[in-house]
Design an enzyme around this catalytic site. Structure first.
Site, PDB file in Angstrom:
ATOM      1  N   GLU A  99      51.687  66.311  33.962  1.00  0.00           N
ATOM      2  CA  GLU A  99      53.105  66.132  33.622  1.00  0.00           C
ATOM      3  C   GLU A  99      53.617  67.356  32.876  1.00  0.00           C
ATOM      4  O   GLU A  99      52.902  67.939  32.065  1.00  0.00           O
ATOM      5  CB  GLU A  99      53.238  64.878  32.746  1.00  0.00           C
ATOM      6  CG  GLU A  99      54.651  64.467  32.422  1.00  0.00           C
ATOM      7  CD  GLU A  99      54.716  63.132  31.655  1.00  0.00           C
ATOM      8  OE1 GLU A  99      54.036  62.154  32.048  1.00  0.00           O
ATOM      9  OE2 GLU A  99      55.433  63.091  30.646  1.00  0.00           O
ATOM     10  N   ASP A 101      57.051  68.279  30.693  1.00  0.00           N
ATOM     11  CA  ASP A 101      58.177  67.536  30.103  1.00  0.00           C
ATOM     12  C   ASP A 101      59.204  68.342  29.364  1.00  0.00           C
ATOM     13  O   ASP A 101      58.853  69.131  28.477  1.00  0.00           O
ATOM     14  CB  ASP A 101      57.636  66.635  28.960  1.00  0.00           C
ATOM     15  CG  ASP A 101      56.945  65.418  29.431  1.00  0.00           C
ATOM     16  OD1 ASP A 101      57.298  64.915  30.482  1.00  0.00           O
ATOM     17  OD2 ASP A 101      56.040  64.967  28.701  1.00  0.00           O
ATOM     18  N   GLU A 103      62.259  66.826  26.954  1.00  0.00           N
ATOM     19  CA  GLU A 103      62.920  65.612  26.457  1.00  0.00           C
ATOM     20  C   GLU A 103      63.956  66.026  25.429  1.00  0.00           C
ATOM     21  O   GLU A 103      63.664  66.815  24.524  1.00  0.00           O
ATOM     22  CB  GLU A 103      61.916  64.658  25.790  1.00  0.00           C
ATOM     23  CG  GLU A 103      61.146  63.798  26.763  1.00  0.00           C
ATOM     24  CD  GLU A 103      60.290  62.747  26.056  1.00  0.00           C
ATOM     25  OE1 GLU A 103      60.704  62.195  25.017  1.00  0.00           O
ATOM     26  OE2 GLU A 103      59.181  62.497  26.544  1.00  0.00           O
ATOM     27  N   HIS A 116      62.306  68.633  23.058  1.00  0.00           N
ATOM     28  CA  HIS A 116      60.884  68.370  22.910  1.00  0.00           C
ATOM     29  C   HIS A 116      60.207  68.757  24.230  1.00  0.00           C
ATOM     30  O   HIS A 116      60.715  68.422  25.293  1.00  0.00           O
ATOM     31  CB  HIS A 116      60.758  66.872  22.631  1.00  0.00           C
ATOM     32  CG  HIS A 116      59.380  66.306  22.619  1.00  0.00           C
ATOM     33  ND1 HIS A 116      58.697  66.058  21.453  1.00  0.00           N
ATOM     34  CD2 HIS A 116      58.568  65.907  23.626  1.00  0.00           C
ATOM     35  CE1 HIS A 116      57.517  65.527  21.736  1.00  0.00           C
ATOM     36  NE2 HIS A 116      57.409  65.435  23.043  1.00  0.00           N
ATOM     37  N   THR A 117      59.061  69.464  24.175  1.00  0.00           N
ATOM     38  CA  THR A 117      58.341  69.811  25.408  1.00  0.00           C
ATOM     39  C   THR A 117      56.879  69.392  25.284  1.00  0.00           C
ATOM     40  O   THR A 117      56.341  69.302  24.176  1.00  0.00           O
ATOM     41  CB  THR A 117      58.379  71.335  25.689  1.00  0.00           C
ATOM     42  OG1 THR A 117      57.691  72.022  24.628  1.00  0.00           O
ATOM     43  CG2 THR A 117      59.801  71.855  25.794  1.00  0.00           C
ATOM     44  N   ASN A 118      56.278  69.127  26.433  1.00  0.00           N
ATOM     45  CA  ASN A 118      54.856  68.777  26.426  1.00  0.00           C
ATOM     46  C   ASN A 118      54.266  69.104  27.799  1.00  0.00           C
ATOM     47  O   ASN A 118      55.004  69.203  28.789  1.00  0.00           O
ATOM     48  CB  ASN A 118      54.678  67.288  26.113  1.00  0.00           C
ATOM     49  CG  ASN A 118      53.311  66.949  25.506  1.00  0.00           C
ATOM     50  OD1 ASN A 118      52.412  67.788  25.434  1.00  0.00           O
ATOM     51  ND2 ASN A 118      53.164  65.703  25.075  1.00  0.00           N
ATOM     52  N   ARG A 127      50.377  68.242  23.337  1.00  0.00           N
ATOM     53  CA  ARG A 127      50.635  69.689  23.325  1.00  0.00           C
ATOM     54  C   ARG A 127      52.114  69.930  23.093  1.00  0.00           C
ATOM     55  O   ARG A 127      52.758  70.684  23.819  1.00  0.00           O
ATOM     56  CB  ARG A 127      50.208  70.299  24.656  1.00  0.00           C
ATOM     57  CG  ARG A 127      48.704  70.140  24.910  1.00  0.00           C
ATOM     58  CD  ARG A 127      48.341  70.433  26.341  1.00  0.00           C
ATOM     59  NE  ARG A 127      46.911  70.271  26.531  1.00  0.00           N
ATOM     60  CZ  ARG A 127      46.355  69.880  27.672  1.00  0.00           C
ATOM     61  NH1 ARG A 127      47.122  69.619  28.728  1.00  0.00           N
ATOM     62  NH2 ARG A 127      45.050  69.759  27.759  1.00  0.00           N
ATOM     63  N   GLU A 128      52.635  69.272  22.066  1.00  0.00           N
ATOM     64  CA  GLU A 128      54.070  69.294  21.852  1.00  0.00           C
ATOM     65  C   GLU A 128      54.560  70.591  21.207  1.00  0.00           C
ATOM     66  O   GLU A 128      53.924  71.111  20.279  1.00  0.00           O
ATOM     67  CB  GLU A 128      54.499  68.130  20.938  1.00  0.00           C
ATOM     68  CG  GLU A 128      54.188  66.754  21.472  1.00  0.00           C
ATOM     69  CD  GLU A 128      52.767  66.271  21.140  1.00  0.00           C
ATOM     70  OE1 GLU A 128      51.983  67.049  20.553  1.00  0.00           O
ATOM     71  OE2 GLU A 128      52.461  65.124  21.484  1.00  0.00           O
ATOM     72  N   TRP A 193      62.208  56.032  17.055  1.00  0.00           N
ATOM     73  CA  TRP A 193      61.547  57.289  16.649  1.00  0.00           C
ATOM     74  C   TRP A 193      62.365  58.569  16.894  1.00  0.00           C
ATOM     75  O   TRP A 193      62.103  59.609  16.284  1.00  0.00           O
ATOM     76  CB  TRP A 193      60.189  57.458  17.355  1.00  0.00           C
ATOM     77  CG  TRP A 193      60.266  57.504  18.866  1.00  0.00           C
ATOM     78  CD1 TRP A 193      60.156  56.434  19.709  1.00  0.00           C
ATOM     79  CD2 TRP A 193      60.467  58.650  19.698  1.00  0.00           C
ATOM     80  NE1 TRP A 193      60.289  56.853  21.014  1.00  0.00           N
ATOM     81  CE2 TRP A 193      60.479  58.203  21.039  1.00  0.00           C
ATOM     82  CE3 TRP A 193      60.646  60.023  19.451  1.00  0.00           C
ATOM     83  CZ2 TRP A 193      60.674  59.067  22.121  1.00  0.00           C
ATOM     84  CZ3 TRP A 193      60.830  60.886  20.529  1.00  0.00           C
ATOM     85  CH2 TRP A 193      60.837  60.400  21.851  1.00  0.00           C
ATOM     86  N   GLY A 197      63.181  60.891  13.095  1.00  0.00           N
ATOM     87  CA  GLY A 197      61.981  60.059  13.061  1.00  0.00           C
ATOM     88  C   GLY A 197      62.258  58.560  13.085  1.00  0.00           C
ATOM     89  O   GLY A 197      61.416  57.768  12.687  1.00  0.00           O
ATOM     90  N   ARG A 273      46.831  68.120  11.866  1.00  0.00           N
ATOM     91  CA  ARG A 273      46.571  67.278  13.023  1.00  0.00           C
ATOM     92  C   ARG A 273      45.240  67.620  13.686  1.00  0.00           C
ATOM     93  O   ARG A 273      44.653  66.807  14.396  1.00  0.00           O
ATOM     94  CB  ARG A 273      47.711  67.510  14.007  1.00  0.00           C
ATOM     95  CG  ARG A 273      47.726  66.558  15.150  1.00  0.00           C
ATOM     96  CD  ARG A 273      49.006  66.798  15.916  1.00  0.00           C
ATOM     97  NE  ARG A 273      48.941  66.191  17.212  1.00  0.00           N
ATOM     98  CZ  ARG A 273      49.815  66.431  18.174  1.00  0.00           C
ATOM     99  NH1 ARG A 273      50.802  67.288  17.953  1.00  0.00           N
ATOM    100  NH2 ARG A 273      49.700  65.844  19.321  1.00  0.00           N
TER     101      ARG A 273
END
Ligand SMILES: *[C@@H]1O[C@H](CO)[C@@H](O)[C@H](O)[C@H]1NC(C)=O
Length: 285
Positions: A99, A101, A103, A116-118, A127-128, A193, A197, A273
């Site tokens: 995928e 992305d 968003e 937002h990408t992934n 992998r944001e 979210w 947030g 993280r």
């Protein structure tokens, strides 16, 4: 090379055929997949998705692609779009899916959207990277592009690269390269979210919320009945330079400009993280 008058006509016809393979027609290229009438193809070159308190909506491409230079213009939900998410992405099927992305997370009037990408490969994401934009994405259409070839995935906005995900198979990281993907988009509610947030909820008195799409263009390899056929754009004379394209110096500089000034989250810099160390691809230049 000089053209005689007899050769002009065939060349003219050839140009029309090339244009025909790359000019979008929303009726032919996409199906509205959900939303009970909230997604609409308005004409050959314009589509809208909308969201209200009972449902969002979405569409997907009829074609499945394996690599491509894929451009779409989007105009996002204007005004108070808090809690709304407009997702625009490529995705394959199954539990080991790939995928890519984009968003767009809405916000209160005047407050910035987050882009937002992934990238998922073999069902694994995390992998944001997130960005603010250098313009108001709701006041006009802007072009959001995915260049996907065997070496890299490049996300661009109005021709400016914002993110590059390189093939890191040599480091043991699977790269999306075997599973054909469809283009998908959906407008939905995620006010638990999406905005600050989840602190800012959707104001349903402003519904329906609408996002618009136009000028879809794909120079891509289309997979049908197990066979892949690759196209090139009329402007590039039908060539497939995108299949091996990389960022030139100017574009690398633009990428750095975006990453230095507009990137607000990068998984490769989030040491909390990844206490055991960053994923291998983060070490690539
Ligand atoms: C919304 O605006 C706030 C305040 O400027 C900002 O912190 C946040 O990143 C913006 N975007 C989203 C999607 O929350």
């Amino acid at each position: 090379m000089a053209f005689s008058s007899t050769s002009t006509l065939p060349i003219f016809i050839l140009v029309i055929i090339f244009l025909g393979t790359t000019t979008a027609n929303f009726y032919n290229e996409f199906d509205i997949t959900w939303g009970d009438g909230r997604g609409k193809v308005l004409n050959a070159d314009q589509l809208t998705l909308s969201l209200d308190q009972s449902s969002g909506s979405g569409f997907e491409s009829r074609n499945e692609y394996l690599f491509g230079q894929i451009d779409m213009q989007l105009k996002l939900v204007p005004g108070n779009s808090a809690g709304t998410v407009t997702a625009y992405y490529l995705s394959s099927k199954g539990s080991n899916w790939d995928e890519i992305d984009f968003e767009f997370l809405g916000n209160l009037s005047g407050d910035p959207y987050i882009l937002h990408t992934n990238v998922f490969s073999q069902g694994k994401g995390n992998r944001e990277q997130q960005f603010y934009l250098w313009f108001d994405p709701t006041s006009d259409f802007h072009t959001y592009s995915i260049l996907w070839n065997p070496q890299r995935i490049i996300f661009s906005v109005d021709g400016t690269p914002i993110r590059e995900f390189k093939n890191a198979e040599s480091m043991g990281v699977p790269f999306p390269k075997n599973q054909p993907m469809r283009i998908h988009s959906s407008l939905w509610n995620a006010d638990d979210w999406a905005t600050r947030g989840g602190l800012v909820k959707t104001d349903w008195s402003k519904a329906p919320f609408t996002a618009s799409y136009r000028n879809f263009k794909a120079d891509a390899c289309v997979v049908a009945s197990g066979k892949s056929s690759c196209g090139g754009s009329a402007s590039s004379g039908g060539n497939q330079a995108w299949l091996s394209e990389e960022l030139d110096n100017t574009k690398q500089e633009r990428l750095r400009w975006v990453q230095n000034n507009y990137m607000i989250y990068n998984y490769c810099a989030d040491s909390k993280r990844f206490p055991q160390g960053f994923p291998p691809q983060c070490k690539m230049a």
